[in-house]
Design an enzyme around this catalytic site. Sequence first.
Site, PDB file in Angstrom:
ATOM      1  N   THR A  40      -2.440  -1.472   2.593  1.00 33.57           N
ATOM      2  CA  THR A  40      -3.847  -1.584   2.172  1.00 33.57           C
ATOM      3  C   THR A  40      -4.647  -0.366   2.644  1.00 33.57           C
ATOM      4  OG1 THR A  40      -3.700  -3.976   2.291  1.00 33.57           O
ATOM      5  CG2 THR A  40      -5.911  -3.037   2.334  1.00 33.57           C
ATOM      6  N   HIS A  43      -3.973   2.414   0.357  1.00 34.21           N
ATOM      7  CA  HIS A  43      -4.769   2.299  -0.880  1.00 34.21           C
ATOM      8  C   HIS A  43      -6.194   2.814  -0.641  1.00 34.21           C
ATOM      9  CE1 HIS A  43      -1.974   0.157  -3.477  1.00 34.21           C
ATOM     10  NE2 HIS A  43      -1.664  -0.639  -2.465  1.00 34.21           N
TER      11      HIS A  43
HETATM   12  P1  NAD Z   1       5.660  -1.290   0.531  1.00 34.23           P
HETATM   13  O1  NAD Z   1       4.968  -0.635  -0.590  1.00 34.23           O
HETATM   14  O2  NAD Z   1       5.940  -0.529   1.772  1.00 34.23           O
HETATM   15  O3  NAD Z   1       7.059  -1.901   0.025  1.00 34.23           O
HETATM   16  C1  NAD Z   1       7.368  -2.136  -1.304  1.00 34.23           C
HETATM   17  C2  NAD Z   1       8.800  -1.681  -1.521  1.00 34.23           C
HETATM   18  O4  NAD Z   1       9.218  -2.053  -2.842  1.00 34.23           O
HETATM   19  C3  NAD Z   1       8.966  -0.167  -1.390  1.00 34.23           C
HETATM   20  O5  NAD Z   1       9.913   0.150  -0.376  1.00 34.23           O
HETATM   21  C4  NAD Z   1       9.431   0.248  -2.782  1.00 34.23           C
HETATM   22  O6  NAD Z   1      10.350   1.329  -2.748  1.00 34.23           O
HETATM   23  C5  NAD Z   1      10.102  -1.046  -3.266  1.00 34.23           C
HETATM   24  N1  NAD Z   1      10.356  -1.094  -4.701  1.00 34.23           N
HETATM   25  C6  NAD Z   1       9.735  -0.416  -5.709  1.00 34.23           C
HETATM   26  N2  NAD Z   1      10.329  -0.688  -6.891  1.00 34.23           N
HETATM   27  C7  NAD Z   1      11.346  -1.552  -6.636  1.00 34.23           C
HETATM   28  C8  NAD Z   1      12.320  -2.193  -7.448  1.00 34.23           C
HETATM   29  N3  NAD Z   1      12.385  -1.998  -8.770  1.00 34.23           N
HETATM   30  N4  NAD Z   1      13.209  -3.013  -6.841  1.00 34.23           N
HETATM   31  C9  NAD Z   1      13.176  -3.229  -5.512  1.00 34.23           C
HETATM   32  N5  NAD Z   1      12.255  -2.644  -4.686  1.00 34.23           N
HETATM   33  C10 NAD Z   1      11.365  -1.815  -5.248  1.00 34.23           C
HETATM   34  O7  NAD Z   1       4.811  -2.578   0.869  1.00 34.23           O
HETATM   35  P2  NAD Z   1       4.802  -3.625   2.080  1.00 34.23           P
HETATM   36  O8  NAD Z   1       3.743  -3.231   3.048  1.00 34.23           O
HETATM   37  O9  NAD Z   1       6.167  -3.915   2.598  1.00 34.23           O
HETATM   38  O10 NAD Z   1       4.250  -4.865   1.255  1.00 34.23           O
HETATM   39  C11 NAD Z   1       5.040  -5.431   0.233  1.00 34.23           C
HETATM   40  C12 NAD Z   1       4.207  -5.900  -0.941  1.00 34.23           C
HETATM   41  O11 NAD Z   1       3.389  -6.997  -0.536  1.00 34.23           O
HETATM   42  C13 NAD Z   1       3.249  -4.867  -1.524  1.00 34.23           C
HETATM   43  O12 NAD Z   1       3.182  -5.076  -2.928  1.00 34.23           O
HETATM   44  C14 NAD Z   1       1.925  -5.238  -0.892  1.00 34.23           C
HETATM   45  O13 NAD Z   1       0.819  -4.822  -1.675  1.00 34.23           O
HETATM   46  C15 NAD Z   1       2.024  -6.724  -0.860  1.00 34.23           C
HETATM   47  N6  NAD Z   1       1.223  -7.428   0.158  1.00 34.23           N
HETATM   48  C16 NAD Z   1       0.719  -8.630  -0.200  1.00 34.23           C
HETATM   49  C17 NAD Z   1       0.019  -9.381   0.718  1.00 34.23           C
HETATM   50  C18 NAD Z   1      -0.485 -10.726   0.343  1.00 34.23           C
HETATM   51  O14 NAD Z   1      -1.202 -11.332   1.139  1.00 34.23           O
HETATM   52  N7  NAD Z   1      -0.095 -11.242  -0.833  1.00 34.23           N
HETATM   53  C19 NAD Z   1      -0.168  -8.890   2.026  1.00 34.23           C
HETATM   54  C20 NAD Z   1       0.384  -7.659   2.363  1.00 34.23           C
HETATM   55  C21 NAD Z   1       1.089  -6.926   1.426  1.00 34.23           C
END
Ligand code: NAD
Length: 341
Positions: A40, A43
């Site tokens: 976040t 972003h």
């Molecule tokens: P991050 O961006 O570090 O991890 C996402 C991973 O997904 C990356 O390593 C990326 O290479 C991988 N990825 C991309 N395309 C892919 C594919 N086709 N197949 C498999 N993997 C793929 O993010 P993070 O900090 O680990 O968070 C994970 C997700 O959760 C993010 O989307 C984030 O925005 C979200 N998030 C949601 C909440 C919530 O409350 N819902 C809270 C925190 C984070």
Amino acid sequence: MKALAKLKAQPGIWLHDTGKPALGHNDLLIKIRKTAICGTDVHIYNWDEWAQNTIPVPMTVGHEYVGVVEEIGCEVEGFAIGDRVSGEGHITCGHCRNCRAGRRHLCRNTQGVGVDRPGAFAEYLVIPAINAFKIPDNISDDLAAIFDPFGNALHTALSFDLVGEDVLITGAGPIGIMAAAVARHVGARHVVLTDINDYRLTLAQQVDPRIHIVNVVQASLADTMQQLGMTEGFDVGLEVSGAPQAFREMLNRMNHGGKIAMLGIPAADMAIDWSEVIFKGLILKGIYGREMFETWYKMASVIQSGLDLTPVITHHYPVEQFQAGFDVMRSGQSGKVILNW
Ligand code: NAD
Ligand code: ZN
């Protein structure tokens, strides 16, 4: 005090001097020791469309931290000066139906620390005392600083019973890696983690070598399933990438009656083949944040029962070198990045 803030409506983040936040009757003043950089925050740094529509400028950012209680509001009970704490970054309203029923993580009026109100990338943070969580002595400052994303991972992983189940996790970001480690810790049979980034898949195996990793650019998930002797499909899916392609493949690889917890946030509308959901009788559950405060207690206890997440933290910088911290986060060649205050 020093604080890292979004000072201008353009990409970047700035270290500046600002006033210490004021303490309310129900609040704690926390002297920050360590913070971690969240996706976040990246972003907000990048100033993407979401950030432009969400973040008022100026805003002190950050919501992953550990610190020490330095002052206590006059109405607060249960905390003492010197307590080591982290805290829940979702400030809930307390008067909506879910809050009143004890389901605070489903509050419809949530305010975000470091998003809607001043955050933790500062020498001092003020939060309502109810949001603070005391860190047991045998948990390190480093791990305490990542309790917020660890809580996302734990809440996602524990959404469904994993004991003896085959679990597919898409996305080996810090949260996906921690979710995979939790799935192993609580007794899943096969835990398969996918990504497109080898650095992160390798990191996952450093956290727990029993995690099966698949780089979906180079290898096929079907081959891994065959090697593992999986003839039917995954029982539980944890979508932690936000990548539509990953979610579509997950739907395709689930067994009938499978359950999916979705934490990853897609950047835009995401089309799926709904017949996979309907004819397989899948259950989909959206996940936002962590349970207040059940997830927090479980985070402490799973660490105390032997889960070691230390390798997830790959970089440390003094706050003056925040730019290096944001650069390595943005490169994708990192796990969690800690800033020391
Ligand atoms: P991050 O961006 O570090 O991890 C996402 C991973 O997904 C990356 O390593 C990326 O290479 C991988 N990825 C991309 N395309 C892919 C594919 N086709 N197949 C498999 N993997 C793929 O993010 P993070 O900090 O680990 O968070 C994970 C997700 O959760 C993010 O989307 C984030 O925005 C979200 N998030 C949601 C909440 C919530 O409350 N819902 C809270 C925190 C984070
Ligand atoms: Zn509420």
